[in-house]
Each structure stands twice: as structure tokens, then as C-alpha cells.
Design a protein around this motif. Structure first.
Motif, PDB file in Angstrom:
ATOM      1  N   LEU A  12      52.753 -59.047 -75.181  1.00 26.63           N
ATOM      2  CA  LEU A  12      51.798 -59.887 -74.466  1.00 26.63           C
ATOM      3  C   LEU A  12      52.360 -60.366 -73.131  1.00 26.63           C
ATOM      4  O   LEU A  12      51.623 -60.456 -72.139  1.00 26.63           O
ATOM      5  CB  LEU A  12      51.396 -61.093 -75.331  1.00 26.63           C
ATOM      6  N   ASP A  13      53.661 -60.672 -73.096  1.00 24.90           N
ATOM      7  CA  ASP A  13      54.282 -61.084 -71.826  1.00 24.90           C
ATOM      8  C   ASP A  13      54.190 -59.964 -70.788  1.00 24.90           C
ATOM      9  O   ASP A  13      53.886 -60.213 -69.616  1.00 24.90           O
ATOM     10  CB  ASP A  13      55.753 -61.450 -72.050  1.00 24.90           C
ATOM     11  N   VAL A  14      54.461 -58.730 -71.211  1.00 25.90           N
ATOM     12  CA  VAL A  14      54.390 -57.598 -70.285  1.00 25.90           C
ATOM     13  C   VAL A  14      52.958 -57.397 -69.803  1.00 25.90           C
ATOM     14  O   VAL A  14      52.705 -57.182 -68.609  1.00 25.90           O
ATOM     15  CB  VAL A  14      54.932 -56.316 -70.945  1.00 25.90           C
ATOM     16  N   ILE A  15      52.004 -57.480 -70.721  1.00 21.14           N
ATOM     17  CA  ILE A  15      50.602 -57.317 -70.337  1.00 21.14           C
ATOM     18  C   ILE A  15      50.165 -58.442 -69.401  1.00 21.14           C
ATOM     19  O   ILE A  15      49.431 -58.217 -68.430  1.00 21.14           O
ATOM     20  CB  ILE A  15      49.712 -57.252 -71.591  1.00 21.14           C
ATOM     21  N   ASN A  16      50.659 -59.652 -69.650  1.00 23.33           N
ATOM     22  CA  ASN A  16      50.292 -60.782 -68.800  1.00 23.33           C
ATOM     23  C   ASN A  16      50.752 -60.576 -67.365  1.00 23.33           C
ATOM     24  O   ASN A  16      50.009 -60.850 -66.413  1.00 23.33           O
ATOM     25  CB  ASN A  16      50.895 -62.074 -69.352  1.00 23.33           C
ATOM     26  N   VAL A  17      51.974 -60.063 -67.199  1.00 19.19           N
ATOM     27  CA  VAL A  17      52.511 -59.853 -65.847  1.00 19.19           C
ATOM     28  C   VAL A  17      51.986 -58.551 -65.250  1.00 19.19           C
ATOM     29  O   VAL A  17      51.344 -58.550 -64.189  1.00 19.19           O
ATOM     30  CB  VAL A  17      54.059 -59.826 -65.867  1.00 19.19           C
ATOM     31  N   THR A  18      52.250 -57.454 -65.926  1.00 23.20           N
ATOM     32  CA  THR A  18      51.988 -56.132 -65.356  1.00 23.20           C
ATOM     33  C   THR A  18      50.503 -55.782 -65.385  1.00 23.20           C
ATOM     34  O   THR A  18      49.990 -55.135 -64.474  1.00 23.20           O
ATOM     35  CB  THR A  18      52.805 -55.074 -66.120  1.00 23.20           C
ATOM     36  N   GLY A  19      49.800 -56.229 -66.425  1.00 22.67           N
ATOM     37  CA  GLY A  19      48.388 -55.907 -66.553  1.00 22.67           C
ATOM     38  C   GLY A  19      47.454 -56.875 -65.865  1.00 22.67           C
ATOM     39  O   GLY A  19      46.494 -56.469 -65.215  1.00 22.67           O
ATOM     40  N   LEU A  20      47.723 -58.164 -66.016  1.00 17.67           N
ATOM     41  CA  LEU A  20      46.812 -59.185 -65.495  1.00 17.67           C
ATOM     42  C   LEU A  20      47.246 -59.775 -64.158  1.00 17.67           C
ATOM     43  O   LEU A  20      46.431 -60.370 -63.462  1.00 17.67           O
ATOM     44  CB  LEU A  20      46.667 -60.323 -66.507  1.00 17.67           C
ATOM     45  N   GLY A  21      48.506 -59.622 -63.792  1.00 17.48           N
ATOM     46  CA  GLY A  21      48.996 -60.256 -62.562  1.00 17.48           C
ATOM     47  C   GLY A  21      48.232 -59.823 -61.327  1.00 17.48           C
ATOM     48  O   GLY A  21      47.835 -60.652 -60.497  1.00 17.48           O
ATOM     49  N   GLY A  22      48.019 -58.528 -61.196  1.00 18.89           N
ATOM     50  CA  GLY A  22      47.282 -58.029 -60.042  1.00 18.89           C
ATOM     51  C   GLY A  22      45.847 -58.498 -60.014  1.00 18.89           C
ATOM     52  O   GLY A  22      45.274 -58.738 -58.937  1.00 18.89           O
ATOM     53  N   LEU A  23      45.249 -58.632 -61.189  1.00 15.41           N
ATOM     54  CA  LEU A  23      43.878 -59.142 -61.259  1.00 15.41           C
ATOM     55  C   LEU A  23      43.821 -60.597 -60.808  1.00 15.41           C
ATOM     56  O   LEU A  23      42.898 -61.000 -60.095  1.00 15.41           O
ATOM     57  CB  LEU A  23      43.340 -59.002 -62.686  1.00 15.41           C
ATOM     58  N   ARG A  24      44.814 -61.394 -61.199  1.00 15.20           N
ATOM     59  CA  ARG A  24      44.860 -62.790 -60.745  1.00 15.20           C
ATOM     60  C   ARG A  24      44.892 -62.867 -59.220  1.00 15.20           C
ATOM     61  O   ARG A  24      44.153 -63.640 -58.604  1.00 15.20           O
ATOM     62  CB  ARG A  24      46.104 -63.485 -61.297  1.00 15.20           C
ATOM     63  N   LEU A  67      58.880 -54.203 -66.823  1.00 10.64           N
ATOM     64  CA  LEU A  67      58.874 -53.028 -67.685  1.00 10.64           C
ATOM     65  C   LEU A  67      58.826 -53.392 -69.163  1.00 10.64           C
ATOM     66  O   LEU A  67      58.038 -52.844 -69.927  1.00 10.64           O
ATOM     67  CB  LEU A  67      60.114 -52.182 -67.389  1.00 10.64           C
ATOM     68  N   GLY A  68      59.670 -54.308 -69.579  1.00 14.11           N
ATOM     69  CA  GLY A  68      59.711 -54.695 -70.982  1.00 14.11           C
ATOM     70  C   GLY A  68      60.387 -53.650 -71.857  1.00 14.11           C
ATOM     71  O   GLY A  68      61.010 -52.701 -71.381  1.00 14.11           O
ATOM     72  N   ASN A  69      60.237 -53.812 -73.158  1.00 18.08           N
ATOM     73  CA  ASN A  69      60.855 -52.919 -74.140  1.00 18.08           C
ATOM     74  C   ASN A  69      60.187 -51.547 -74.100  1.00 18.08           C
ATOM     75  O   ASN A  69      58.960 -51.443 -74.146  1.00 18.08           O
ATOM     76  CB  ASN A  69      60.719 -53.518 -75.541  1.00 18.08           C
ATOM     77  N   ILE A  70      61.003 -50.486 -74.009  1.00 13.65           N
ATOM     78  CA  ILE A  70      60.433 -49.132 -73.949  1.00 13.65           C
ATOM     79  C   ILE A  70      60.954 -48.254 -75.076  1.00 13.65           C
ATOM     80  O   ILE A  70      60.774 -47.036 -75.047  1.00 13.65           O
ATOM     81  CB  ILE A  70      60.715 -48.466 -72.588  1.00 13.65           C
ATOM     82  N   THR A  71      61.586 -48.852 -76.094  1.00 16.12           N
ATOM     83  CA  THR A  71      62.197 -48.053 -77.155  1.00 16.12           C
ATOM     84  C   THR A  71      61.488 -48.174 -78.500  1.00 16.12           C
ATOM     85  O   THR A  71      61.519 -47.236 -79.297  1.00 16.12           O
ATOM     86  CB  THR A  71      63.673 -48.431 -77.334  1.00 16.12           C
ATOM     87  N   ASP A  72      60.850 -49.284 -78.782  1.00 19.34           N
ATOM     88  CA  ASP A  72      60.269 -49.498 -80.107  1.00 19.34           C
ATOM     89  C   ASP A  72      59.038 -48.632 -80.321  1.00 19.34           C
ATOM     90  O   ASP A  72      58.145 -48.562 -79.474  1.00 19.34           O
ATOM     91  CB  ASP A  72      59.892 -50.966 -80.298  1.00 19.34           C
ATOM     92  N   THR A  73      58.983 -47.984 -81.486  1.00 27.92           N
ATOM     93  CA  THR A  73      57.841 -47.156 -81.858  1.00 27.92           C
ATOM     94  C   THR A  73      57.018 -47.877 -82.919  1.00 27.92           C
ATOM     95  O   THR A  73      57.349 -48.988 -83.353  1.00 27.92           O
ATOM     96  CB  THR A  73      58.294 -45.798 -82.414  1.00 27.92           C
ATOM     97  N   ILE A  74      55.956 -47.228 -83.380  1.00 25.80           N
ATOM     98  CA  ILE A  74      55.088 -47.828 -84.385  1.00 25.80           C
ATOM     99  C   ILE A  74      55.817 -48.043 -85.708  1.00 25.80           C
ATOM    100  O   ILE A  74      55.391 -48.844 -86.541  1.00 25.80           O
ATOM    101  CB  ILE A  74      53.821 -46.963 -84.592  1.00 25.80           C
ATOM    102  N   PHE A  75      56.937 -47.377 -85.888  1.00 28.15           N
ATOM    103  CA  PHE A  75      57.697 -47.540 -87.122  1.00 28.15           C
ATOM    104  C   PHE A  75      58.707 -48.690 -87.049  1.00 28.15           C
ATOM    105  O   PHE A  75      59.364 -48.992 -88.031  1.00 28.15           O
ATOM    106  CB  PHE A  75      58.420 -46.229 -87.475  1.00 28.15           C
ATOM    107  N   ASP A  76      58.833 -49.303 -85.880  1.00 27.39           N
ATOM    108  CA  ASP A  76      59.704 -50.466 -85.716  1.00 27.39           C
ATOM    109  C   ASP A  76      58.908 -51.749 -85.876  1.00 27.39           C
ATOM    110  O   ASP A  76      57.666 -51.751 -85.863  1.00 27.39           O
ATOM    111  CB  ASP A  76      60.359 -50.438 -84.331  1.00 27.39           C
ATOM    112  N   GLU A  77      59.624 -52.854 -86.027  1.00 27.57           N
ATOM    113  CA  GLU A  77      58.960 -54.160 -86.068  1.00 27.57           C
ATOM    114  C   GLU A  77      58.684 -54.577 -84.617  1.00 27.57           C
ATOM    115  O   GLU A  77      59.569 -55.054 -83.917  1.00 27.57           O
ATOM    116  CB  GLU A  77      59.843 -55.188 -86.766  1.00 27.57           C
ATOM    117  N   LEU A  78      57.464 -54.394 -84.201  1.00 32.20           N
ATOM    118  CA  LEU A  78      57.099 -54.660 -82.816  1.00 32.20           C
ATOM    119  C   LEU A  78      57.076 -56.152 -82.531  1.00 32.20           C
ATOM    120  O   LEU A  78      56.615 -56.955 -83.349  1.00 32.20           O
ATOM    121  CB  LEU A  78      55.737 -54.053 -82.497  1.00 32.20           C
ATOM    122  N   ASP A  79      57.554 -56.517 -81.340  1.00 29.78           N
ATOM    123  CA  ASP A  79      57.545 -57.903 -80.882  1.00 29.78           C
ATOM    124  C   ASP A  79      56.270 -58.105 -80.066  1.00 29.78           C
ATOM    125  O   ASP A  79      56.225 -57.816 -78.878  1.00 29.78           O
ATOM    126  CB  ASP A  79      58.786 -58.177 -80.030  1.00 29.78           C
TER     127      ASP A  79
END
Length: 239
Positions: free
Chosen positions: A106-118, A89-101
Motif C-alpha cells: 500500500l505504501d508503494v501504491i500510495n507513492v508510485t501509483g497515487l502521487g502523480g494523480l495528487r 520501488l519497494g519489495n521486488i522479491t516476494d511472490t504469491i507463495f511468500d507472506e506478503l506485506d
């Protein structure tokens, strides 16, 4: 004839529920295990010693997926159903007005987005060599651009949107050869995605899996030139 299904993220939660219910339906199940310290799969193997095959699988790592694919191919030359379930899931609280990590995103996208494709890429020869030729992605309404209302959740929502896109591309490639991709919104499920069990959610993992397997059993009803994107009750979702 033996029927094989591969479920990623099978250690607990929805993946474990899928694994249990497929086993009870008579399938041979390759259960992707991320953390061997979680003992639910080992307990389940006591009940199904011949049909539960536990596979070490970290979908965020190319080599882990490749090794798991080679193991599966050493057992069978076909996989009837692939269920790409594993995600974070990763961080679900930060908005565009926060300092985004951005590294965290990228870690969330790597697992949740690309994992199934792998995993799909590693197993596609076995999938297309089966009778069913079915790829199931556990997506989310969070990946829908058409119904987006949230103001945060950057990593998870962008990752689930990418799941929808790689599903569409894959379906375009395999459809004429009898292949099919189904994307599911599983409902708000009591899961461990935030690190501990969310008991406030509407559905238990077993309830969601039961609905989804019912839809999988009727998957040909949703077969068409584009992949289906539906919720656990069979209702279409906006892309």
C-alpha cells in the motif's frame, strides 16, 4: 514568454536530469524536493538562480502536495508541462507463495501509483491555463498488463498500472480542450529507486532524460483521443 515546467522527484536520478536539461532549454523549473539533505538541487540553483524554483514536495501526502500547488500558483498562473517522475520501488522479491506485506504494498501504491494523480489534481487549473497543456507520467513497462512476465514486484507493478489508468482517465477529460497526457517507459535507468545507485542499468539518467525530452518536444505527434504509452525511443508499449 516564460515557460514553466514542474518536475517531481527532482532531488536526484531521472528527476534531477530532467530538471537540468529543462533549465538548459530555457524553462523555469519548479523542482519537487523530497529530501533537503540531498544537495544536488542547491548546487544547480547556483547555476540557475532565477529559473530554478525548489519546492518542498512529498507526493505521498495530500497536505504537502496542496501546499506545493499553492506556492506554484503564487508564482505563475500557468504550468506548461508537468513531469510526474517521483516514485519508489519497494519489495521486488516476494511472490504469491511468500507472506506478503500488504502495508508495504500500500505504501508503494500510495507513492508510485497515487502521487502523480495528487500532483496533477493540484496543478490541473494551471496546466489547462497554459499553451502546452501537457502532463507527462514516468510509467514503466512494469505497468503493462499486456507484456507482463514477472512473478513478483506486486507493489511497483500494480502502482505503475494505476498510473496508466489515471493517465487515461485524465486524458479523456482534457483532450477536447487541447490537453494531452504522455506515459513513458524511460528504459532501464541508473537510479536510486532501490536506495543506492544501480550502475548495472542500461541508461544513465541524463541519457534517458535526453531521449524523453526529445519526445516531449514532439509531443503533438502522439496527440490523439487516447494517451500515448511509449518507451524512450518512441516505440508503443502494450497497456
Amino acid at each position: 514568454m516564460k515557460q514553466y515546467v514542474c518536475v517531481t522527484g527532482a532531488d536526484r536520478g531521472l528527476g534531477l536530469a530532467f530538471t537540468k536539461q529543462f533549465l538548459h532549454k530555457g524553462y523555469y523549473v519548479f523542482a519537487g524536493q523530497y529530501n533537503s539533505s540531498w544537495k544536488e538541487l542547491e548546487s544547480l540553483r547556483d547555476e540557475f538562480p532565477d529559473r530554478l524554483l525548489i519546492v518542498e514536495l512529498d507526493i505521498s501526502k495530500d497536505e504537502s502536495v496542496k501546499k506545493a500547488g499553492q506556492y506554484i500558483a503564487s508564482i505563475t498562473d500557468n504550468v506548461d508541462i508537468l513531469v510526474n517522475n517521483a516514485a519508489i520501488l519497494g519489495n521486488i522479491t516476494d511472490t504469491i507463495f511468500d507472506e506478503l506485506d500488504f502495508n508495504h504494498i500500500l505504501d508503494v501504491i500510495n507513492v508510485t501509483g497515487l502521487g502523480g494523480l495528487r500532483v496533477t489534481n493540484a496543478l490541473i487549473p494551471l496546466i489547462m491555463n497554459s499553451k502546452t497543456k501537457l502532463i507527462v507520467n514516468i510509467s514503466s513497462e512494469a505497468g503493462s498488463i499486456g507484456q507482463c512476465t514477472r512473478k513478483a514486484w506486486y507493489g511497483y507493478m500494480m502502482a505503475k498500472s494505476s498510473v496508466n489508468m489515471h493517465a487515461a482517465i485524465t486524458h479523456n477529460m482534457i483532450y477536447e480542450d487541447g490537453g494531452q497526457v504522455l506515459n513513458f517507459h524511460p528504459g532501464w535507468v541508473q537510479s536510486y529507486m532501490a536506495g543506492e545507485l544501480n550502475t548495472k542499468a542500461d541508461l544513465t539518467a541524463d541519457q534517458s532524460a535526453e531521449h524523453l525530452i526529445g519526445l516531449i518536444d514532439r509531443h503533438k505527434e502522439y496527440l490523439g483521443p487516447k494517451p500515448a504509452f511509449i518507451d524512450y525511443l518512441g516505440n508503443p508499449q502494450l497497456w
